[in-house]
Design an enzyme around this catalytic site. Structure first.
Site, PDB file in Angstrom:
ATOM      1  N   LYS A   1       0.948  -1.616  -0.203  1.00  0.00           N
ATOM      2  CA  LYS A   1       0.276   0.392  -0.428  1.00  0.00           C
ATOM      3  C   LYS A   1       0.885   1.253   0.020  1.00  0.00           C
ATOM      4  CE  LYS A   1      -3.618  -2.465   0.382  1.00  0.00           C
ATOM      5  NZ  LYS A   1      -3.093  -3.755  -0.575  1.00  0.00           N
ATOM      6  N   ASP A   2       1.013   2.773  -0.448  1.00  0.00           N
ATOM      7  CA  ASP A   2       0.680   3.991  -0.787  1.00  0.00           C
ATOM      8  C   ASP A   2       1.524   4.022   0.778  1.00  0.00           C
ATOM      9  OD1 ASP A   2      -0.957   3.853  -2.577  1.00  0.00           O
ATOM     10  OD2 ASP A   2       0.313   5.012  -3.422  1.00  0.00           O
TER      11      ASP A   2
END
Length: 347
Positions: A81-82
């Site tokens: 995930k970012d």
């Protein structure tokens, strides 16, 4: 040169005139994993649903391993995930014959264990349906009619399924690592860095082919000999002819043309599609040879990305809130680039 090529990709709807700011705060970019399955309540793996803020996924996995006193290999997650974001996702921690730690003791300003439950198996990489995004673009400067038109087009027709810039690392670092690796295959490189370099290299080649198809207006239309992927599946068939039935299925978004994730083996595409892929990849023969030597196998990826449940609304005086879902492996930044020229901290 590599950095320029990353940014020089063609736009499906023309380069957007709108501008705005992205990720001014972590809360401006929220990502919630859409799980493939839920824990069944029994077994030696403890699954943790974690909310994190400005934390990358591997670092959280390392924290979990240290806290539980286990080897990092016993911690797993479905997808990255970012970092500069607020994200929620599952992690699994293997605890055979051990008591469950007090996970609440991990809670901090950047990490919260929302819930946890036992499961019989570890969480496998790629075991997710996709992700739900809630993104706020600040200080939008745009022609309202043009912005509305683009949003409607993106909702109905999708966007080119480019790999996002984060795939290539800061300042294209993963690509530079790939370049060094291909120049000297015996070069010693940490396993994770090597894996990122190889993934970045084949993603770069895919983007170059897709950009050519966007320029030719065939990123969402079949050409002779294309490998057509069934929506929601990795299965594909070869378009030996472009007939009315195939065009109708493409229009209904049941199937999508694909591009190569290069590796060993013969490409399945034929005719005009094969000629185009050969022309693009021929300019990167050393990279293709390097990917094959590394043992990667041929795969296909859809050229078209459909954006699910896209909603938008103006917030405040000049902000735009976007909410949408994407399948696993897709990039929200590839949606945003067709809509607005966004500036702000890197992800």
């Amino acid at each position: 040169m590599l950095d320029q090529a990353i940014h020089a990709l063609a736009y499906a709807y023309g380069k957007p005139a709108a501008s705005g700011q992205l990720r001014l705060a972590a809360e401006d970019f929220c990502v919630t994993e859409i799980p493939l399955l839920e824990p069944d309540g029994e077994g030696e793996h403890d699954w943790l649903w974690i909310r994190k803020r400005n934390e990358n996924t591997p670092r959280v996995a390392e924290q979990l391993a240290r806290f539980a006193g286990i080897h990092p290999r016993q911690v797993s997650y479905a997808g990255l995930k970012d970092r500069r974001a607020v994200t929620e996702q599952w992690f699994s921690v293997q605890l055979p014959g051990r008591e469950v730690p007090d996970w609440a003791a991990l809670d901090s300003d950047t990490l919260t264990v929302v819930r946890h439950a036992r499961h019989s198996r570890k969480l496998r990489r790629g075991a997710l349906k996709g992700n739900r995004f809630s993104i706020t673009v600040r200080d939008i400067q745009a022609d309202e009619d043009d912005l509305e038109k683009r949003l409607t087009l993106i909702s109905a027709e999708g966007v080119p399924s480019y790999f996002g810039e984060q795939r290539f690392g800061r300042d294209a670092g993963n690509l530079h690592n790939a370049q060094q690796l291909f120049a000297n295959p015996r070069r010693r490189m940490p396993r994770n860095r090597r894996s990122l370099a190889l993934s970045a290299a084949r993603s770069f080649l895919f983007n170059q082919l897709l950009s050519q198809r966007v320029n030719a207006a065939t990123w969402n239309m079949p050409v002779d000999g294309d490998a057509m992927q069934l929506s929601g599946s990795h299965s594909f068939f070869i378009a030996e002819s472009i007939d009315a039935e195939l065009l109708a299925r493409v229009q209904k978004k049941d199937v999508h043309p694909t591009g190569p994730l290069h590796g060993r083996g013969e490409t399945p595409v034929q005719g005009a599609s094969r000629q185009l892929e050969h022309a693009v990849l021929a300019g990167h023969a050393d990279w293709c040879a390097g990917l094959e030597a590394a043992g990667l196998k041929q795969e296909r990826r859809a050229l078209r990305l459909m954006v699910q449940d896209l909603n938008w609304q103006r917030t405040g005086t000049a902000d735009l809130l976007l909410e949408f879902s994407l399948p696993a492996g897709a990039y929200a930044t590839s949606v945003l680039r067709e809509l607005v020229r966004a500036t702000g901290p890197a992800g």
